[in-house]
Write an enzyme that holds these catalytic residues in place. Structure first.
Site, PDB file in Angstrom:
ATOM      1  N   SER A  48      11.490  -4.806  -5.961  1.00 40.22           N
ATOM      2  CA  SER A  48      10.668  -4.511  -4.791  1.00 40.22           C
ATOM      3  C   SER A  48      10.610  -5.692  -3.841  1.00 40.22           C
ATOM      4  CB  SER A  48       9.254  -4.100  -5.215  1.00 40.22           C
ATOM      5  OG  SER A  48       8.767  -4.971  -6.184  1.00 40.22           O
ATOM      6  N   HIS A  56      14.735   1.614  -4.326  1.00 40.23           N
ATOM      7  CA  HIS A  56      13.346   1.167  -4.477  1.00 40.23           C
ATOM      8  C   HIS A  56      12.416   2.369  -4.541  1.00 40.23           C
ATOM      9  CE1 HIS A  56       9.672  -1.163  -2.812  1.00 40.23           C
ATOM     10  NE2 HIS A  56       9.690  -1.161  -4.127  1.00 40.23           N
ATOM     11  N   GLU A  84      13.363   3.965  -0.979  1.00 34.95           N
ATOM     12  CA  GLU A  84      14.195   3.164  -0.082  1.00 34.95           C
ATOM     13  C   GLU A  84      15.553   2.951  -0.739  1.00 34.95           C
ATOM     14  OE1 GLU A  84      11.170   0.273   2.367  1.00 34.95           O
ATOM     15  OE2 GLU A  84      11.472  -0.184   0.260  1.00 34.95           O
ATOM     16  N   ASN A 127       7.056  -2.248   2.250  1.00 33.45           N
ATOM     17  CA  ASN A 127       6.162  -3.346   1.860  1.00 33.45           C
ATOM     18  C   ASN A 127       5.973  -4.353   2.990  1.00 33.45           C
ATOM     19  OD1 ASN A 127       5.551  -2.357  -0.628  1.00 33.45           O
ATOM     20  ND2 ASN A 127       7.084  -3.536  -1.731  1.00 33.45           N
TER      21      ASN A 127
HETATM   22  P1  NAD Z   1       7.262  -3.692 -16.373  1.00 30.48           P
HETATM   23  O1  NAD Z   1       6.931  -5.069 -16.783  1.00 30.48           O
HETATM   24  O2  NAD Z   1       6.231  -2.627 -16.514  1.00 30.48           O
HETATM   25  O3  NAD Z   1       8.549  -3.205 -17.190  1.00 30.48           O
HETATM   26  C1  NAD Z   1       9.698  -3.987 -17.395  1.00 30.48           C
HETATM   27  C2  NAD Z   1      10.346  -3.536 -18.700  1.00 30.48           C
HETATM   28  O4  NAD Z   1      11.575  -4.244 -18.828  1.00 30.48           O
HETATM   29  C3  NAD Z   1       9.517  -3.876 -19.938  1.00 30.48           C
HETATM   30  O5  NAD Z   1       9.385  -2.721 -20.725  1.00 30.48           O
HETATM   31  C4  NAD Z   1      10.330  -4.937 -20.656  1.00 30.48           C
HETATM   32  O6  NAD Z   1      10.233  -4.831 -22.065  1.00 30.48           O
HETATM   33  C5  NAD Z   1      11.720  -4.616 -20.179  1.00 30.48           C
HETATM   34  N1  NAD Z   1      12.649  -5.756 -20.277  1.00 30.48           N
HETATM   35  C6  NAD Z   1      12.385  -7.073 -20.182  1.00 30.48           C
HETATM   36  N2  NAD Z   1      13.537  -7.769 -20.311  1.00 30.48           N
HETATM   37  C7  NAD Z   1      14.525  -6.867 -20.496  1.00 30.48           C
HETATM   38  C8  NAD Z   1      15.914  -6.970 -20.723  1.00 30.48           C
HETATM   39  N3  NAD Z   1      16.528  -8.144 -20.763  1.00 30.48           N
HETATM   40  N4  NAD Z   1      16.629  -5.825 -20.887  1.00 30.48           N
HETATM   41  C9  NAD Z   1      16.026  -4.618 -20.848  1.00 30.48           C
HETATM   42  N5  NAD Z   1      14.702  -4.467 -20.652  1.00 30.48           N
HETATM   43  C10 NAD Z   1      13.961  -5.578 -20.466  1.00 30.48           C
HETATM   44  O7  NAD Z   1       7.788  -3.805 -14.871  1.00 30.48           O
HETATM   45  P2  NAD Z   1       7.746  -2.682 -13.746  1.00 30.48           P
HETATM   46  O8  NAD Z   1       6.441  -2.721 -13.065  1.00 30.48           O
HETATM   47  O9  NAD Z   1       8.251  -1.423 -14.316  1.00 30.48           O
HETATM   48  O10 NAD Z   1       8.812  -3.263 -12.711  1.00 30.48           O
HETATM   49  C11 NAD Z   1      10.185  -3.113 -12.903  1.00 30.48           C
HETATM   50  C12 NAD Z   1      10.891  -3.328 -11.579  1.00 30.48           C
HETATM   51  O11 NAD Z   1      10.437  -2.326 -10.662  1.00 30.48           O
HETATM   52  C13 NAD Z   1      10.597  -4.648 -10.924  1.00 30.48           C
HETATM   53  O12 NAD Z   1      11.749  -5.085 -10.275  1.00 30.48           O
HETATM   54  C14 NAD Z   1       9.490  -4.330  -9.919  1.00 30.48           C
HETATM   55  O13 NAD Z   1       9.477  -5.211  -8.840  1.00 30.48           O
HETATM   56  C15 NAD Z   1       9.922  -2.962  -9.489  1.00 30.48           C
HETATM   57  N6  NAD Z   1       8.861  -2.104  -8.939  1.00 30.48           N
HETATM   58  C16 NAD Z   1       7.659  -2.027  -9.549  1.00 30.48           C
HETATM   59  C17 NAD Z   1       6.700  -1.180  -9.006  1.00 30.48           C
HETATM   60  C18 NAD Z   1       5.368  -1.000  -9.675  1.00 30.48           C
HETATM   61  O14 NAD Z   1       4.450  -0.415  -9.067  1.00 30.48           O
HETATM   62  N7  NAD Z   1       5.197  -1.435 -10.913  1.00 30.48           N
HETATM   63  C19 NAD Z   1       6.971  -0.417  -7.871  1.00 30.48           C
HETATM   64  C20 NAD Z   1       8.226  -0.515  -7.284  1.00 30.48           C
HETATM   65  C21 NAD Z   1       9.160  -1.352  -7.830  1.00 30.48           C
END
Ligand code: NAD
Length: 693
Positions: free
Chosen positions: A433, A454, A466, A504
């Protein structure tokens, strides 16, 4: 609709023996040996039927013909696999400058449905998929309705700033409980087959293969008695209706204040004045509908409808991508994987930990149920969602979506590893993001097939995604990803990689300004109320709590260093709250305390919110103009659509750029300059305002 139903329709009598059908323009007539006549609606446009003037003229001619042959029943149904009818042809509502002409056309259209209703044989609508708006009104003018499992009925007109205009305002209350009827029309919420049966909209719910038996049975019952029930008589009493109208008005005002959304209030007024009197309702419905068409709200909401269609078009086409591998089963990975499986893709899901994968499968089941999938469809969707901790899916997937934590080095490492193992023609997408795509693209061996995808949280609710391009992304990759989003019923907005991308970048100054207003001693509920009074579906502080304060803080911090202009400062209490683990809704405490998914918000009344609204809204308009100037997004329409479908930006205002045009560029600039003198450089107008039209 499920594949079996589609298959069944594909082989149904609708297609067989088409040569023997008698064409009636947009309809076809088929006479069966048992004297049942089938009228099949088959508009020339592919995909879906819309109820245009022509459809009604053809129906009128068809009814004249049917009248002369004394059939045992007339059955109306659609020859399109997708559904019965998607509602009126919206194009005919644009650029209405003569309400009198609209009234004349509506009177003619009403006469056709009256003629259908007055046939002496039983009339039966068979509905698969959906019967919306005018399609629903045609079905209501029939004596009986057969709903195929999985179908739904709805009046979505309020979402266009209108109410039903083809008899729905009196035929639905005549058909079902008045309160239920008013609720359906006021909210636009659909009634799925089982609920439609319970309410009395559908007489029968059945499977496609039993339709003919259901039709025979209903035809045998003859014309139903349309006598007035005791319940109807109670509603006919003026005082009862007045009391109910008062309650409806107060409930409606909470979500849709009359000043912004006149249509539901016009409907309540209409029913309060004339409920139970069909002729007066008809006259009032036609006048009110024609009047509403000329309001700014309807014009802007119709614009939003066409913006959605425009993005949908970009998502059309068969991308021929069916195996998706998702890396990271956390908040976003789980949502993305579950939604892809629900929408028919085979999904393999990996994570460094096992626990999140198990939880992802559970949450997919919840989303499937909330999306009205039947138990068989839910099981099929869950079968398609394959836990894959060893990443067997990577070498075979068409598309790989990386949703690992927002840590640049970790993401680069994961992308390198994926790139070495994936198919040479696979597309790799990241759900980052905030990280610039350029900082990740050198980690993959084929940057042309690498882009951002995104998604917003929750994926199942927020329509917009996006599609983020970097300098080396190939146009085919962007097209394939947009089409992939089409298969997910999501809307693509193609944007260039830039700090915060598009949504954003525009949203962050608004959220930070809200936090700052709180620090200045303003009550959080008052700040939120000011934004809601502007027309936002929820205030910025509630939104921040729902997004997660940690995520908001992270996005703001990562944006701050990359912008030409300062962002509002982040007050220390925000970081403190995040450090304490008070992250918003997900932890039960953030700006607000949360209970049962609701914030403990006060709703102060009586304040003039305009000064606060300027501080909140004008920086969004300014950031939007900056994004256009920097060509983060191709055009103003895509920008407006993105902000409406990703953040709920007051839809009746038509989007930030449209709203800025309504105010006039010079007015916005002078108000921004005044704010900048009082509150600092973060309000200084962007140079994109020069020549803004
Ligand atoms: P999160 O922390 O909830 O989940 C990440 C997951 O990745 C975890 O389950 C973790 O165990 C796993 N992980 C860690 N290292 C890893 C590896 N080497 N291989 C495989 N899995 C691995 O994070 P999230 O909130 O789901 O965010 C994920 C992405 O999405 C980020 O780039 C974030 O910026 C983006 N994003 C998040 C949101 C939101 O609202 N949370 C919205 C849009 C985009």
């Amino acid at each position: 609709m499920t594949q079996p139903v589609l298959d069944a329709i594909g082989k149904s009598p609708l297609e067989l023996g088409r040569g023997a059908d008698q064409p009636f323009g947009t309809w076809r007539l088929r006479r069966e040996a048992d004297k049942v006549v089938w009228a099949l609606l088959d508009c020339p446009e592919p995909g879906t039927n819309t109820i245009s003037r022509r459809v009604l003229e053809d129906l009128s001619a068809l009814l004249e013909e049917v009248r002369t042959t004394a059939p045992s029943a007339l059955v109306l149904r659609s020859a399109k696999p997708g559904g019965f009818a998607a509602g009126a042809d919206i194009q005919q509502f644009t650029a209405v400058d003569d309400p009198a002409r609209v009234q004349r056309e509506l009177q003619e259209a009403h006469a056709v449905l009256d003629s259908l209703e007055s046939l002496t044989c039983p009339t039966i609508a068979v509905v698969h998929g959906y019967a919306l708006g005018a399609g629903f009104e045609i079905a209501l003018a029939c004596d009986y309705r057969v709903a195929i499992e999985g179908s739904h009925f709805a009046f979505p007109e309020v979402r266009l700033g209108l109410h039903p205009g083809l008899g729905g305002t009196f035929r639905l209350p005549e058909c079902i409980d008045t309160t239920e009827a008013m609720t359906m029309m006021l909210t636009g919420r659909p009634a799925y087959a089982d609920k439609a049966r319970r309410l009395g909209i559908a007489d029968v719910v059945t499977l496609e293969r039993h339709v003919e038996a259901a039709v025979r049975d209903l035809a045998g019952r003859g014309k139903p008695d349309r006598g007035t029930s005791l319940r109807d008589k109670v509603w006919d009493l003026g005082p009862t209706r007045r009391m109910a109208a008062m309650r409806l008005r107060s409930r409606t005002s909470e979500k849709a204040p009359a000043v912004h959304y006149p249509a539901p209030h016009a409907l309540i007024d209409l029913w309060e004045a004339h409920g139970g009197d069909r002729d007066a309702m008809r006259k009032g419905e036609i006048e009110s509908f024609a009047r509403l068409l000329t309001t700014d709200t309807a014009k802007n909401l119709l614009r939003v409808f066409f913006l959605r269609e425009k993005l949908r078009k970009q998502a059309q086409g068969d991308p021929a991508r069916r195996h998706v591998h998702v890396v990271g089963a956390g908040t976003m990975g789980a949502e993305i994987a579950g939604w892809c499986a629900i929408k028919g893709h085979t999904v393999t899901l990996s994570d460094i930990a096992l626990d999140p994968i198990g939880k992802a499968v559970q949450s997919a089941a919840t989303v499937a149920r909330a999306s009205h999938l039947g138990s068989l469809e839910t099981r099929e969707a869950l079968d398609r969602l394959i836990p894959d901790p060893r990443e067997h899916g990577v070498p075979v997937a068409d598309l790989i979506i990386e949703a690992a934590p927002e840590k640049p080095d970790l993401k680069r490492e994961i992308l390198q590893s994926l790139s070495r193992r994936c198919r040479p023609d696979a597309i790799i997408a990241t759900n980052t993001s905030s990280l610039p795509l350029e900082s990740l693209s050198d980690s993959v061996t084929e940057p042309a097939r690498f882009a951002g995808l995104h998604f917003f949280n929750p994926v199942s609710k927020l329509e917009l995604v996006e599609v983020v391009a970097h300098d080396a992304t190939h146009a085919d990759t962007l097209r394939a990803l947009s089409q992939f989003l089409g298969t997910l019923d999501r809307l693509p907005a193609v944007v260039q990689s830039a700090p915060g991308f598009l949504v954003n970048r525009i949203l962050t100054p608004y959220l930070l300004e809200a936090v700052l207003l709180c620090s200045e001693g303003n009550d959080a509920g008052r700040v939120d109320s000011a934004a809601e009074a502007f027309g936002m579906p929820m205030g910025p502080l509630e939104l921040a709590d729902r997004i997660g304060l940690d995520i908001c803080l992270h996005v703001a911090d990562s944006l701050r260093d990359h912008l030409d202009k300062p962002l509002p400062e982040t007050p220390p209490w925000l970081a403190e709250r995040v450090a304490q683990g008070d992250l918003g809704r997900k932890t039960g405490r953030g700006v607000y305390r949360w209970e049962d998914d609701e914030p403990d918000k006060t709703r102060p009344v009586g304040d003039d919110p305009r000064a606060m609204q300027d501080r909140l809204i004008l920086p969004m308009l300014d950031a939007a103009v900056e994004c256009l100037r920097k060509r983060v997004v191709e055009d103003a329409d895509t920008l407006d659509a993105a902000m409406i479908f990703a953040t709920g930006f007051a839809p009746f205002r038509g989007g930030p750029i449209h709203y800025a045009r309504t105010l006039g560029g010079e007015t916005v600039v002078s108000r921004l300059e005044a704010l900048s003198r009082e509150h600092g450089a973060c309000f200084a107008p962007d140079e994109g305002w020069h020549g803004f039209t």
